[in-house]
Design a protein around this motif. Structure first.
Motif, PDB file in Angstrom:
ATOM      1  N   UNK A  30       0.833  -1.201   0.000  1.00 50.85           N
ATOM      2  CA  UNK A  30       0.000   0.000   0.000  1.00 50.85           C
ATOM      3  C   UNK A  30       0.869   1.253   0.000  1.00 50.85           C
ATOM      4  N   UNK A  31       1.943   1.250   0.811  1.00 54.82           N
ATOM      5  CA  UNK A  31       2.852   2.392   0.837  1.00 54.82           C
ATOM      6  C   UNK A  31       3.530   2.618  -0.506  1.00 54.82           C
ATOM      7  N   UNK A  32       3.993   1.529  -1.125  1.00 51.97           N
ATOM      8  CA  UNK A  32       4.646   1.633  -2.431  1.00 51.97           C
ATOM      9  C   UNK A  32       3.659   2.121  -3.481  1.00 51.97           C
ATOM     10  N   UNK A  33       2.441   1.591  -3.428  1.00 53.03           N
ATOM     11  CA  UNK A  33       1.424   1.968  -4.408  1.00 53.03           C
ATOM     12  C   UNK A  33       1.048   3.442  -4.287  1.00 53.03           C
ATOM     13  N   UNK A  34       0.872   3.904  -3.063  1.00 55.18           N
ATOM     14  CA  UNK A  34       0.536   5.319  -2.859  1.00 55.18           C
ATOM     15  C   UNK A  34       1.686   6.223  -3.288  1.00 55.18           C
ATOM     16  N   UNK A  35       2.925   5.784  -3.037  1.00 52.01           N
ATOM     17  CA  UNK A  35       4.094   6.565  -3.476  1.00 52.01           C
ATOM     18  C   UNK A  35       4.123   6.669  -5.000  1.00 52.01           C
ATOM     19  N   UNK A  36       3.809   5.553  -5.677  1.00 50.84           N
ATOM     20  CA  UNK A  36       3.781   5.567  -7.145  1.00 50.84           C
ATOM     21  C   UNK A  36       2.675   6.467  -7.662  1.00 50.84           C
ATOM     22  N   UNK A  37       1.491   6.391  -7.040  1.00 49.47           N
ATOM     23  CA  UNK A  37       0.378   7.245  -7.454  1.00 49.47           C
ATOM     24  C   UNK A  37       0.716   8.715  -7.253  1.00 49.47           C
ATOM     25  N   UNK A  38       1.299   9.035  -6.106  1.00 47.57           N
ATOM     26  CA  UNK A  38       1.626  10.419  -5.802  1.00 47.57           C
ATOM     27  C   UNK A  38       2.717  10.949  -6.726  1.00 47.57           C
ATOM     28  N   UNK A  39       3.815  10.192  -6.855  1.00 43.02           N
ATOM     29  CA  UNK A  39       4.930  10.647  -7.666  1.00 43.02           C
ATOM     30  C   UNK A  39       4.579  10.814  -9.124  1.00 43.02           C
ATOM     31  N   UNK A  40       3.981   9.798  -9.707  1.00 45.37           N
ATOM     32  CA  UNK A  40       3.618   9.884 -11.118  1.00 45.37           C
ATOM     33  C   UNK A  40       2.479  10.871 -11.349  1.00 45.37           C
TER      34      UNK A  40
END
Length: 322
Positions: A30-40
């Protein structure tokens, strides 16, 4: 003994057996996914909203970020849901859809990365022809070709893979559905047809890799001949992030699919799959923003504007503009 006509679901490889580790996996993904959503998402929004970034390089970066978002959204949510609900199941058509979209987005990403190298090559080695070779129409055509190539490739391989009879059960030795793992379940020698297509695809991918390598050799030769330190630094700042992304993309994918069978194991396959399918979409925005002052300035300007209007919490983006 099973048959593809009787298979209604597949069982994916679980990350853990105990409930505590399953929940740990859920929160980590979940942390990795949210980081990807936020960054991209930040990159997409910044490039779309800042007219100074309406250039070929950032147009292709926007496409790449869209593909990153799609790629991680194809695999991670299903894996998170399975860990949260203590399940391994994915429906037959859900597995087929996962194979299609992952293949489509993965191939399109590789094509866009190749186009981005061409963009940097023309900008540095043939700057006088940049406007001609990379006009707005040409950029749209190249991006459409990348997306179209991924789509056709995915249709061909997905249809071919799921047309094979499956008689080795329904347990997939991976946390998401991918072609090599589905082929292991085939009981027919017709799987050799799909293997032949994969070999042909590998040859085409190798051709793109040679082009990328040749282009960067020419780019670095040209940059090192630039007398101005400021211009040289600017050239490196636009090339090095892309080179880091290309290296991460190619090295992890190559190891995943080309590693010797003698060192293959479910645990190693799982770790490598995470490295090439989950980590890059979360890390790529950082790689692109760390040395790109132009992008950092645009992000900072957008965040300051949002903060002053109390629309978006600025602290979410400090990692990308520091």
């Amino acid at each position: 003994m099973s048959n593809s006509s009787s298979i209604t679901e597949f069982l994916l490889l679980a990350f853990a057996d105990t409930r505590q580790l399953q929940l740990l996996h859920f929160w980590l993904f979940l942390g990795i996914y949210l980081a990807a959503l936020l960054g991209n998402g930040l990159i997409i929004t910044t490039v779309a909203c800042d007219h100074r970034l309406h250039t070929p390089m950032y147009f292709f970066l926007l496409n790449f970020s869209l593909l990153d978002l799609g790629s991680i959204s194809t695999t991670v949510p299903q894996s998170m849901a399975n860990s949260l609900w203590d399940s391994r199941a994915i429906s037959y058509w859900g597995c087929a859809a996962q194979v299609f979209f992952f293949t489509f987005l993965f191939v399109a990403e590789y094509c866009v990365l190749t186009i981005m190298v061409y963009d940097r090559y023309v900008a540095i080695c043939q700057p006088l022809h940049y406007g001609t070779l990379l006009g707005s129409r040409a950029c749209v055509h190249m991006a459409a070709a990348a997306w179209g190539s991924g789509f056709l490739y995915a249709v061909m391989h997905t249809a071919n893979t799921f047309s094979l009879p499956l008689c080795q059960g329904n347990a997939v030795d991976q946390f998401f559905c991918e072609i090599p793992q589905i082929l292991k379940l085939s009981c027919s020698r017709s799987y050799l047809r799909e293997v032949g297509l994969l070999v042909l695809s590998a040859c085409l991918a190798f051709g793109c890799f040679v082009f990328i390598l040749f282009s960067y050799v020419q780019i670095f030769r040209a940059v090192l001949r630039i007398p101005s330190d400021q211009v040289c630094h600017r050239a490196f700042s636009t090339c090095l992030p892309h080179l880091a992304v290309v290296s991460l993309f190619i090295s992890t994918a190559a190891f995943a699919y080309l590693k010797p069978p003698s060192i293959s194991s479910p645990v190693l396959d799982l770790v490598v799959a995470v490295l090439y399918s989950v980590v890059p979409p979360a890390v790529n925005p950082l790689l692109y923003s760390m040395r790109n002052q132009e992008l950092k300035d645009a992000l900072s300007k957008m965040m300051n504007g949002c903060f002053s209007e109390r629309i978006f919490p600025v602290f979410f983006c400090r990692a990308f503009i520091m």
